[in-house]
Scaffold this motif. Structure first.
Motif, short mmCIF file in Angstrom:
data_model
loop_
_atom_site.label_atom_id
_atom_site.label_comp_id
_atom_site.label_asym_id
_atom_site.label_seq_id
_atom_site.Cartn_x
_atom_site.Cartn_y
_atom_site.Cartn_z
N THR A 300 -18.79 19.01 29.16
CA THR A 300 -17.44 19.03 29.71
C THR A 300 -16.48 19.58 28.66
OG1 THR A 300 -15.78 17.71 30.91
CG2 THR A 300 -16.82 16.67 28.98
N TYR A 301 -15.22 19.65 29.04
CA TYR A 301 -14.19 20.02 28.07
C TYR A 301 -13.84 18.79 27.25
CZ TYR A 301 -9.47 20.98 26.32
OH TYR A 301 -8.36 21.12 25.52
N SER A 302 -14.06 18.85 25.96
CA SER A 302 -13.79 17.72 25.07
C SER A 302 -12.49 17.97 24.32
CB SER A 302 -14.95 17.52 24.08
OG SER A 302 -16.13 17.14 24.76
N GLU A 303 -11.48 17.21 24.65
CA GLU A 303 -10.18 17.36 24.00
C GLU A 303 -10.22 16.79 22.58
OE1 GLU A 303 -6.73 16.55 26.77
OE2 GLU A 303 -8.35 15.60 27.90
N SER A 304 -9.37 17.34 21.74
CA SER A 304 -9.27 16.85 20.37
C SER A 304 -8.26 15.70 20.34
CB SER A 304 -8.81 17.98 19.44
OG SER A 304 -8.69 17.51 18.11
N VAL A 305 -8.77 14.48 20.34
CA VAL A 305 -7.92 13.29 20.36
C VAL A 305 -8.45 12.30 19.33
CG1 VAL A 305 -7.18 13.52 22.76
CG2 VAL A 305 -9.30 12.30 22.23
N PRO A 306 -7.59 11.42 18.82
CA PRO A 306 -8.06 10.39 17.88
C PRO A 306 -8.87 9.33 18.59
CG PRO A 306 -5.75 10.05 18.41
CD PRO A 306 -6.13 11.34 19.06
N PRO A 307 -9.58 8.49 17.86
CA PRO A 307 -10.32 7.40 18.48
C PRO A 307 -9.38 6.42 19.18
CG PRO A 307 -11.03 7.74 16.20
CD PRO A 307 -9.79 8.55 16.40
#
Length: 421
Positions: A300-307
């Protein structure tokens, strides 16, 4: 990805039908097609068909879109842009663009393929696997391709086994002992049983394998028939059953599961109740759908986000999640979350409670809210002190409450509710 050699898959393409509105999902499809609806914490429904094709070894794909396709197209451009033409890999998005004439949009599922014959020809493939883009399952299409070739079939149709009492809602098949389809019926009142058990019925999954040369000729003839609905299930398949060789493929033979004991998993999440249940089931101790299987990943599209982050540790103000799935970018600030699934960047505030909640991305839950058995659409801001799931009659005044007791909450509903006070 699966590591085995996929000789037939390399000679095949996947044609994904992703133009459906999905009206039974109510307001969840007001702004997006059903295949673009979020599922499982970070994916979209279409990711399952595309991941199955990729994991099966297919490197040529096309996605036919029509209804409110922007979010679906954007998702595929962001998450499925790794195909390289120099490696003979392709993923083409095919909106209904009036390729045949200037007035004709896609008239049916078969017509969506017919209008793109020239594009499929350019792939130079031997086989085409036609897929619905709106079901949740894991399947190795290579197994089905092998059966199609070995049987010398004109079409091979993937099928599920369901209780005969439930089969009237599907397209159903009667077969002989060699899995040859002898009749194909759309939603019959008296479905046929299987050769081995009269209380079970084979129903179509909407997955078809064709030899391209055969399908190409069939599509051209169908397009010239003014009496045809130009649909696979309603028109082409019945013709092949009557005058050709149609073979049934049992899903149990190609489904991908974490163990031999696990039941075959396939879901049509076409209603709010079914959608909520399939997502909440993922929070079970051992869910039937294994999203953690690294041998068959759902891409899938994996967004760049913090934990995800959990803050506060006081009585009635403890950031916690029990039997839940919490995605990246979430902040659980003094909220009790139980048996719930939270998508990306959900932010909950102190003294709130979530129980069996499916919360789509970018939702904010303000303080003192209590939410039970809900689906919350993307970007909703839950106001301070809102209580949903405890009084169905009150909920139904402002929100959509399903027959199964699940409440769908959208920002428009909240806006109309606020305006009434």
């Amino acid at each position: 990805m699966a590591g085995a050699s996929h000789k037939l898959a390399t000679r095949s393409m996947a044609f994904v039908l992703a133009g459906g509105r999905g009206g039974r999902l109510m307001q969840l499809t007001d702004l997006r097609a059903k295949p673009a609806v979020y599922f499982g914490g970070k994916s979209r429904i279409i990711d399952f068909a595309l991941s199955n094709a990729l994991n099966s070894g297919i490197r040529k794909m096309a996605i036919a879109t029509q209804y409110k396709a922007h979010s679906l197209i954007r998702h595929c451009q962001r998450g499925w842009n790794f195909f390289r033409a120099e490696r003979n890999e392709y993923l083409d998005i095919l909106p209904a663009s009036q390729r045949v004439d200037d007035v004709q949009w896609y008239q049916g599922t078969a017509d969506a393929v017919f209008q793109n014959i020239d594009i499929i020809d350019s792939y130079a493939v031997d086989y085409v696997i036609v897929l619905a883009g709106d079901h949740v399952y894991k399947m190795d299409y290579e197994v089905m391709l092998r059966q199609h070739v070995s049987a010398g079939a004109d079409v091979t149709i993937s099928c599920l086994t369901v209780p005969r009492s439930e089969a009237s809602a599907f397209g159903v098949m009667a077969i002989d002992a060699d899995n040859r389809i002898t009749s194909f019926l759309e939603k019959p009142k008296d479905p046929p049983g299987t050769p081995e058990n009269p209380d079970l019925t084979l129903v179509s999954m909407g997955i078809y394998v064709f030899t391209w040369s055969f399908l190409r000729n069939l599509l051209i003839r169908d397009a010239e028939d003014p009496n045809s609905g130009h649909d696979f299930g309603g028109d082409l398949i019945s013709q092949i059953v009557a005058g050709g060789k149609a073979i049934a493929h049992r899903f149990t033979e190609s489904c991908v599961r974490s163990s031999l004991e696990a039941p075959p998993y396939w879901r049509d999440v076409g209603t709010i109740d079914a959608y909520w249940r399939a997502n909440i089931d993922l929070t079970n101790f051992t869910p039937e759908l294994d999203l953690w299987d690294t041998n068959w990943p759902i891409w899938t599209y994996s967004e760049s986000v913090p934990p995800a982050k959990f803050v506060h540790d006081e009585d009635a103000r403890r950031g916690s999640a029990i039997s839940s799935m919490v995605s990246g970018g979430c902040i659980i600030s003094g909220t009790e979350v139980r048996e719930s699934l939270l998508f990306t960047r959900v932010h909950t505030n102190s003294y709130s409670q979530l129980l069996r909640a499916v919360v789509l991305p970018d939702v904010v839950v303000e303080r003192h809210a209590r939410l039970k058995n809900v689906v919350i659409d993307r970007g909703v801001v839950i106001p301070n002190g809102l209580v949903v799931g405890e009084d169905p009659e009150e909920d139904a005044k402002w929100f959509h409450v399903t027959p199964g007791g699940v409440t769908l909450i959208t920002q428009r509903m909240l806006k109309e509710r606020a305006a009434s006070f």
